[in-house]
Each structure stands twice: as structure tokens, then as C-alpha cells.
Scaffold this motif. Structure first.
Motif, short mmCIF file in Angstrom:
data_model
loop_
_atom_site.label_atom_id
_atom_site.label_comp_id
_atom_site.label_asym_id
_atom_site.label_seq_id
_atom_site.Cartn_x
_atom_site.Cartn_y
_atom_site.Cartn_z
N ILE A 69 11.93 -12.33 -7.72
CA ILE A 69 11.02 -11.46 -8.46
C ILE A 69 10.31 -10.59 -7.43
CG2 ILE A 69 8.93 -11.39 -9.89
CD1 ILE A 69 10.02 -14.02 -11.20
N LEU A 70 10.35 -9.30 -7.67
CA LEU A 70 9.74 -8.34 -6.75
C LEU A 70 8.77 -7.46 -7.52
CD1 LEU A 70 13.22 -8.15 -6.06
CD2 LEU A 70 12.06 -7.66 -3.92
N SER A 71 7.73 -7.00 -6.84
CA SER A 71 6.79 -6.12 -7.54
C SER A 71 6.00 -5.28 -6.55
CB SER A 71 5.82 -6.95 -8.39
OG SER A 71 4.83 -7.53 -7.55
N ARG A 72 5.16 -4.40 -7.09
CA ARG A 72 4.27 -3.61 -6.25
C ARG A 72 3.02 -4.40 -5.91
NH1 ARG A 72 4.95 1.83 -6.13
NH2 ARG A 72 3.40 1.62 -4.49
N TYR A 73 2.87 -5.61 -6.47
CA TYR A 73 1.69 -6.44 -6.24
C TYR A 73 1.99 -7.53 -5.23
CZ TYR A 73 0.28 -4.21 -10.61
OH TYR A 73 -0.02 -3.30 -11.57
N ILE A 74 1.07 -7.72 -4.30
CA ILE A 74 1.26 -8.80 -3.32
C ILE A 74 1.07 -10.15 -4.00
CG2 ILE A 74 -1.14 -8.82 -2.49
CD1 ILE A 74 0.07 -9.27 0.36
N ASP A 75 0.23 -10.16 -5.07
CA ASP A 75 0.01 -11.40 -5.82
C ASP A 75 0.02 -11.05 -7.30
OD1 ASP A 75 -0.91 -13.61 -7.16
OD2 ASP A 75 -2.39 -14.14 -5.62
#
Lengths: 133, 393, 347
Positions: B382-388
Motif C-alpha cells: 500500500i502506497l500513498s502521499r501520506y507518511i502515516d
């Protein structure tokens, strides 16, 4: 399996020629191909050789039109997953049948056929296929 | 464990790359990823490369060192990772673990497969090596036939139709037509799929992913380094992997890939999100039925409802979840060892807003799902623009 | 108790080709062929069948009929002129497949079309001498005639297997007579795919001389009259020869027809006399006397006098009969037949 390997096919003759598997006498589960250790009972298991009856039912099937190179003369052939009456499932061809007549749930029995051959001068590999009961 | 981000991505054009060998493909993808990361290459501390069968496809083993050499990265340690068609996803996971553990700060994860040097029959035999050689392949099983067995059973248990399967191919070709890196950049119709020649019934030629040459690479970095290198890091919020029996017939269910279910569950748990939070997913559609299994086993829909959901357009571009925006394995192509890395490249482009005509609106959270064999290995990221993702910071 | 047949089993592949289909391809008059050879159709193996797979299916039926533990089989002899290997026994493959290994004798016999009955007599000898408790004898072939040759209409595939022992005998083998001379009526040289034959020379000096001599001498030896015998089974290279042999011997054709399978399956070579005998055993009643006489080119005949026992009725019913296999059929075109018989050359 290394292509053309003699020992690799030879060591499976009892299983492929006549469905020799195993059974855990502790929990009653059947294994094909045979297991030496019962995954359910581990050290408490008592695993013994078992001769499967060769009867089963078709769980799923397909008609293969693009076979591997060593099976081109057999295509199109029916390939199925067969559930043996003792429980385990295996993958095998269904023969002696019009592909249109194969159905999920169809009863089948083991027959002895040529599976493949290692070229014109190599070993002929025999083993189980299944036919309508 | 440290936070890890993707800071650079690159891939070759996928397709029949007659002019390019392993080394050219590797160099092409690797250099693009390093350039994209804005580094010189000297900073790279290790390389992980996914490759299924260099030995069978081109007679070349020792792919780890070959890739490092071709990319001009010697003397960094280079490791080849193999899990059949999940080799790329697994290479990415190994690279991720190496950075998260603190061993390295900057690592390259690559994937490569050169498949068209051999004839189709030989390629089929080689791919068959991902199945159980002694109890499946020996008896005449091919990869399409194993997925056909799954498809037939899925149709039997849930009423899934050949039209619903075909709909997956139509959708993925629609997306592929908008991806300049895809092998097939053209749309196809439902009738074309349904009338294509049978491969392993009920699967037809256009239900199957093609034989493809290609490579993909990504540069990943630890939190501190990533923040220095880029303003648009794509954070790896979860990495999970699971295994199952090599032989399809040894599984309790023929219509559920347990490895996908387990890896998916673990990934969502680690990331702290649920499937409905995902905006886009690159899932493993080696055959059309495989995408239907994936959307069910990952929890986007209930078991048995995948075919209907595809038909309803739930996974079309910019619908509920945009699935396989790259064109998937079906239209973008499937150079087996490269696929898992390509999925990360595509999600990264989408999350950065660089996906051009196939851009998903407000893409924030992406998922990659890479499967080996008929489901013996599954890797989910899972990848996102959010670090958390829990705090959405 | 006399030694004899404890169980038997048969196998015939399900594919057939009609005589007129072959005649059509070669521009022959189908009626002339059918009248000349008396054949309507012949059996053809599937692409994955050979003399070994046929033998294994027949042997499994025989073991089931006999109701014995296969590990008690002390000898496996197979007679065939179409073994899959030039060197490597078929008998060991069969023994492994039926679960009779490793404590046994195993060998392959070749004597054109009489290797099957020769295997039966060899096993009988081992049983009679007490060297083995049970033995398995099989005649099985997937023979080929040169495309366009008269043999192409008849060369067929099939086999029968016999378990021979002293306990649970369903048909006693009361006596035998074997007759052999060097008569080259038909042969195939090493490495050659198709046989050659002496055309009309295969008749009087070969088939008729050996069949008639062996049958007559058996009856003389045993003191049994022709009229005492209920059924005669003769080797059947075509449908005409056995009936002509019967006529020469003075046997009514009604006693020959039940064992005459050639018109519907062709000549199964080493399998032919064993299959004809099986067809008779399928319908025989306790007390019936049967004479089965094989013929193998080259040349020789084995003639056996067999008496059916009460035991046959207790053991019958669990295995397919000859007629079941005959009725199970799918017709091939000549093109499909060529593919099945691997007659196409790719290099």
C-alpha cells in the motif's frame, strides 16, 4: 523436474502408475501425493502407505488448446481437477469423452495412459488419466 | 522499522523488444529511475532485482550482478529475488525491508524479463515452471489451463460469465490505450474478446496476458533521505506477503487465493485503512479471471461478486476503485519478473499526478498486488502521499 | 484340481475406422474389400494408447475378475509384436502398474500373432510345475499395416489378459498342442515401420496348415471329438480364414461365430485369439468345452482345450465384457486415423 531426467520420473512410478498414496491412521486423513508426516498430527501421526481406489469426481475442467511442446499431438485435451473418493484432489487429463460432455460433478475412474515422451528416442512417461465411470 | 518512500521510478516500453537484450532493458529502466530520483547513482547502496527465469528464457543466471553492472552501480551488493510472476513484487519488498531495517538508506529495486528470444511453446513450458512440476505440469497443466480451472469453478459456484471475464480485458485495454509504455495501446470490444481463439476453455486468447519483454526500476529511500531528495515522496505504508500450496489442487478452495487474502489483510492492518479507502489498485490480472479473484480476495467486493462488479463498471477508470490503470498485465504486458515493479511505478505516477490521459482524479492511496504461479505467492503493498495513513499527515 | 484360467480381462480402444473409409482414400471398391476380407471396421488406439496401456487395462480387469491380490502374481508375460520399446521390457511396466513388483518373473514374448497364447502356455507351465502360485499372461497389440496395403483394413488394437493358477479356476486348460515350422509368410525387419507379407502364401502353407494341424493333433491327443466341443476360436487375420478353417475341419460355423470378432474390431494380432476366447468365456456355461487355436506368422499355432467350470458364474459380472468394449465406439475419418497412428512425418 529436469527435462529428460530418468531418476526424476522413475521415483514417481508407484504414484503415477497406480495411485499409491498415504494415510494417517491417527486422524484418518488421506494424502496424494503421499506425505511422510501428517500435517495435522505431526509427531503423534502414524502415516502408512495407501492404495487409492482410483474413483473420483470432476471438481473443475478445461479444454487445453495450447499445450506444452511435448503434448502437441494430444491437443485439444480435457484437463481436470479430480477429487478422489478418499478426499485428496489431483490434476489429470480426462480421456474417452467428448469435451462437450464433461461436467463438474461427473464421476470418473483412473485409467493408464501415455502422459508424454522424451522425444522419439527417450523414455515414454506413463501414468494416470481419468475416464467417465 | 523506519519509514520508506519511493523517490524515483522508471520503466522501459513494454512489448516485443527484438532489438534489446537483458542488459539494454535493464539499463534503460534503471537509468530512468535514477534520473527520476535526481541522484547520480553513487548514492545507491544495494540492488534487489526480480527475475523469474533468465536461465530458461535467455540462458542467463546471475541476474543480480548483471543488473548492477548494466546500470553502472558496481560494486554495490546486488541480489536476485525469485517468486515466479511475483518476483518483482518480492524484490520491492526485500528492498523495502533493507531500508526499513536501517541497513541502507538508498536502494534500487528492479524487475526484468526478456521473454521473446524463445518460441511461444518454450515460453509456455518455462512459465509452467511456476506450477507444481511433478503433479501439475507433468500431467499437461499450463498456466492458462490452471486459471481456466479456477474460472470454470468460479462460474460454477457464483454464476460468473464469460462476458464478465471479457469485460476485464476490455477495461484494461481501455486503460492501456492511454499508457505510452503499454504493449497494447488499443481498445478492444467485448465481441473481439469473446470471439478470440480458445486457449484453455473458458479462457480465450484475449483473456490472457501476453508474452512481453520489459524492465522497471524504482529508487527507494529512508525518511530523512527521501525528504531531502524530493517534494513528492510516495510512502510505502504497508508491505505484506503470504504463501500457499504450489499446486492448485491441494487447496481447500479453488476460487479463493488464500495467499492474496492473507497478504491483503495484513497490508490493510499495517496501513490502518480498509479496502474502500483505496483509490487505485494495480492487481495481478495475468488472466481475466485473476482480476476477478483479486478484487474479491483483497476485499473490494464480497467473494463471488467480482464478475458482477466488473460488469457494473466498479473498477473502471475514475469509478469506485480504478483497477489496473496501467492496462494491467493484460494490456500493458507481462514481462514476469518486471511486473511487480511496474505496478509500483504506475501507482507512483498516479499518486504524483503524472499519469497523463489515464490519471485518476485525487489519487491519494494506491495498492499493488503481485501473484506468483496460480497463487502460491502473493505480495501486497500500500502506497500513498501520506507518511502515516492513520493520522493522514 | 487342474490348473487353468482364474480370471480374464479385456480392453479394446474406443476408436474405429470403417473399411469403406480406408477404401475411399485408396480408390478401392469398398464392397469388394468388405466381401474379400469380411471386415466392416477395425479398432484404432487413442494417441496416448499403446500395447502397454492396453495390456494394463486388460490386466486390471483380469485381476478384478480373479479377485486376487496382485502381489501374489509370480510371473508376467506379455506377447506383442508392437512393443513401445525395441529394448526394454513391457512386462515390467505392466507389473509395476498392477502392483505385482518386485517378487516376480517378467518378460516379453514375440511371435507375430501367437505371442499371446504362447505367453499363456508358458505361464501355465510355471503354474503346473509349482514354480508360481499365479501368473499373468497377456496378448496385446497396436499393429500397423503399410498405408494402402491390404493389412491396413485389418491391423487393429486390443488385448486380453489371463490370470492362470490352481485355485478358483473358472476354466481348466485341459491340454494343449503347439505346432511350429519355419514358414516366412509375414515379417518385419528390425528398424522398419511396416511389415511385408507373402500375399496368398499366407494362406495354405501358413495359416491353414498350422491352424488345422494344431487343432487336429490336439483333438487326437485328447481323444475329444469335434462334436464334443461347444466353441472353436481361431486366429482371425480377417473374417474369412477362420470360417474356411472351420469348414476344412468340418466344424459348423455356429461354433466359430461367437469368438469371431474380426468383422467389428479387425485383427488385434497377439490379442486376437485371447480376445476371441474371452468373448466365448463371456457367454459360456459351466461344462462347455472350448478349443482355441492361435496362429503366428513365421509360423506356428498353439491349440488349447479348455473346460468351463461352475466357478465362472460366481466370478462374473464385475468387469466389462468384450461386447461392452465393442459397443463403445467413435468413428474416425482417415485423416484423424493418420494422426492417431502417427503416420505423419514431420522431418
Amino acid at each position: 523436474m529436469a527435462e529428460g531426467s530418468v531418476p526424476a520420473v522413475w521415483r514417481r512410478y508407484p504414484q503415477r502408475y497406480r495411485l499409491v498414496g498415504s494415510k494417517c491412521e491417527t486422524c484418518g486423513e488421506f494424502f496424494f501425493p503421499p506425505r511422510i508426516i501428517c500435517p495435522n498430527c505431526r509427531r503423534k501421526g502414524k502415516v502408512v502407505e495407501y492404495q487409492f481406489s482410483g474413483r473420483g469426481v470432476v471438481e473443475s475442467y478445461t479444454v487445453v488448446h495450447t499445450p506444452p511442446a511435448d503434448m502437441e499431438d494430444q491437443a485439444p485435451y480435457v484437463l481436470a481437477i479430480v477429487r478422489l473418493e478418499e478426499g485428496p484432489m489431483l490434476t489429470a487429463q480426462i480421456v474417452d469423452v467428448d469435451p462437450r460432455e464433461v461436467k463438474i460433478g461427473m464421476p470418473v475412474r483412473m485409467v493408464f495412459r501415455r502422459i508424454s515422451e522424451d522425444g522419439e528416442d527417450g523414455l515414454i512417461n506413463y501414468g494416470y488419466k481419468f475416464a467417465p465411470l | 522499522m523506519r519509514k520508506v518512500a519511493v523517490v524515483g521510478v522508471g520503466m522501459t516500453k513494454f512489448g516485443e523488444r527484438w532489438e534489446a537484450g537483458l542488459k539494454e532493458l535493464t539499463a534503460e529502466a534503471g537509468i530512468r529511475a535514477i534520473e527520476d530520483a535526481g541522484i547520480s547513482g553513487d548514492e545507491v547502496e544495494a540492488v534487489y532485482v526480480g527475475n523469474m527465469s533468465g536461465g530458461r528464457f535467455v540462458g542467463q543466471e546471475h541476474i543480480g550482478a548483471l543488473l548492477a553492472d548494466a546500470m553502472g552501480l558496481n560494486p554495490v551488493p546486488a541480489t536476485r529475488v525469485e517468486a515466479a510472476c511475483a518476483s518483482g513484487g518480492l524484490a520491492f519488498r526485500q528492498a523495502y525491508l533493507a531500508v526499513a531495517s536501517g541497513e541502507f538508506d538508498i536502494v534500487v529495486a528492479g524487475g526484468i524479463e526478456k521473454m521473446t528470444d524463445v518460441l511461444t511453446g518454450q515460453a509456455t513450458t518455462t512459465l509452467g515452471g511456476a506450477a507444481d512440476q511433478e503433479w501439475e505440469t507433468f500431467f499437461g497443466a499450463t498456466f492458462p489451463s490452471l486459471y481456466a480451472l479456477i474460472a470454470r469453478r468460479h462460474m460454477h459456484e457464483f454464476g460468473t460469465t464469460e462476458e464478465q471475464l471479457a469485460r476485464v480485458a476490455v477495461k484494461n485495454h481501455y486503460n492501456g490505450a492511454r499508457n505510452p509504455f503499454a504493449q497494447y495501446q488499443k481498445e478492444i470490444t467485448l465481441d473481439q474478446v469473446l470471439n478470440s481463439s480458445p486457449v484453455a476453455e473458458p479462457l480465450k486468447l484475449l483473456d490472457c496476458s501476453p508474452i512481453t519483454d520489459g524492465a522497471a526500476a524504482v529508487v527507494i529511500a529512508s525518511e530523512d533521505v527521501a525528504k531531502k531528495l524530493t517534494d513528492t515522496p510516495v510512502w510505502v505504508n504497508a508491505s505484506a506477503q503470504a504463501s500457499d500450496t504450489l499446486a492448485l489442487h491441494d487447496r481447500k478452495s479453488l476460487t479463493t487465493l488464500r495467499a492474496t487474502v492473507e497478504a491483503g489483510k495484513k497490508a490493510f492492518q499495517k496501513a490502518g485503512i480498509s479496502p474502500r479507502d483505496v483509490d487505485l489498485a494495480e492487481v495481478h490480472d495475468c488472466f481475466t479471471i485473476a482480476e476477478i479473484l483479486a478484487v474479491e480476495d483483497l476485499g473490494f467486493v464480497k467473494k463471488g461478486e467480482g464478475g458482477k462488479a466488473v460488469e457494473d463498471g466498479m473498477f473502471d477508470l475514475n469509478s469506485d476503485v480504478s483497477v489496473n490503470t496501467s492496462g494491467g498485465l493484460k494490456a500493458c504486458g507481462h514481462p514476469v519478473g518486471a511486473t511487480g515493479i511496474k505496478q509500483v511505478v504506475e501507482v507512483t505516477w498516479q499518486l504524483r499526478g503524472e499519469a497523463g490521459k489515464r490519471q485518476v482524479d485525487k489519487a491519494e492511496i494506491g495498492l499493488t498486488h503481485n501473484v506468483g504461479g496460480s497463487g502460491a505467492t502473493a505480495v501486497v503493498h500500500i502506497l500513498s502521499r501520506y507518511i502515516d495513513l492513520r493520522s493522514r499527515r | 484340481m487342474k490348473s487353468g484360467i482364474v480370471g480374464y480381462g479385456v480392453y479394446i480402444p474406443r476408436f474405429r475406422i470403417r473399411a469403406e473409409e480406408i477404401a475411399r482414400v485408396w480408390g478401392k471398391n469398398p464392397e469388394a474389400i468388405k466381401n474379400g476380407l469380411g471386415i466392416r471396421e477395425k479398432s484404432v488406439p487413442d494417441v496416448d494408447e499403446d500395447s502397454v496401456t492396453i495390456a494394463v487395462e486388460a490386466a486390471r480387469n483380469a485381476i478384478k475378475f480373479a479377485g486376487i491380490d496382485p502381489s501374489k502374481i509370480g510371473v508376467v508375460f506379455i506377447g506383442s509384436e508392437s512393443p513401445p520399446y525395441a529394448v526394454k521390457p513391457s512386462a515390467t511396466i505392466i507389473a509395476e502398474a498392477i502392483g505385482a513388483t518386485p517378487d516376480l518373473m517378467a518378460a516379453d514374448f514375440e511371435f507375430a500373432c501367437k505371442a499371446g497364447t504362447q505367453a499363456m502356455l508358458a505361464v501355465l507351465g510355471l503354474v503346473e510345475s509349482g514354480m508360481v502360485e499365479y501368473g499373468l499372461a497377456i496378448g496385446s497389440d497396436t499393429s500397423q499395416g503399410r498405408p494402402g496395403d491390404a493389412l491396413e483394413y485389418t491391423a487393429a488394437a486390443g488385448g486380453a489378459a489371463y490370470i492362470i493358477g490352481k485355485e478358483g479356476v473358472i476354466a481348466e486348460i485341459i491340454d494343449y498342442y503347439s505346432f511350429a515350422t519355419d514358414t516366412p509368410d509375414f515379417w518385419r525387419r528390425e528398424g522398419k515401420e511396416y511389415p511385408r507379407h507373402g500375399a496368398r502364401f499366407t494362406g495354405e502353407p501358413a495359416y491353414f496348415k498350422h491352424i488345422i494341424s494344431a487343432t487336429r493333433r490336439l483333438l487326437e491327443k485328447t481323444g475329444i471329438g469335434l462334436e464334443d466341443v461347444d466353441y472353436f476360436v481361431f486366429h482371425q487375420p480377417n473374417a474369412k480364414f477362420p470360417l474356411r478353417a472351420a469348414k476344412k475341419l468340418g466344424i459348423p460355423k455356429e461354433k466359430v461365430l461367437p469368438g469371431l470378432l474380426n468383422p467389428v474390431i479387425g485383427n488385434t494380432y497377439s490379442g486376437a485369439t485371447p480376445l476371441g476366447l474371452a468373448a466365448v468365456l463371456d457367454i459360456a456355461e459351466p461344462g462347455n468345452l472350448i478349443v482355441a487355436t492361435s496362429f503366428g506368422s513365421g509360423a506356428g499355432s498353439d491349440s488349447m482345450l479348455i473346460k468351463v467350470t461352475d466357478e465362472i458364474e460366481r466370478k462374473r459380472g464385475n468387469t466389462p465384457k468384450v461386447v461392452d468394449y465393442i459397443n463403445r465406439k467413435k468413428y474416425l475419418t482417415y485423416g484423424e486415423y493418420v494422426k492417431h497412428r502417427k503416420k505423419l512425418k514431420f522431418d
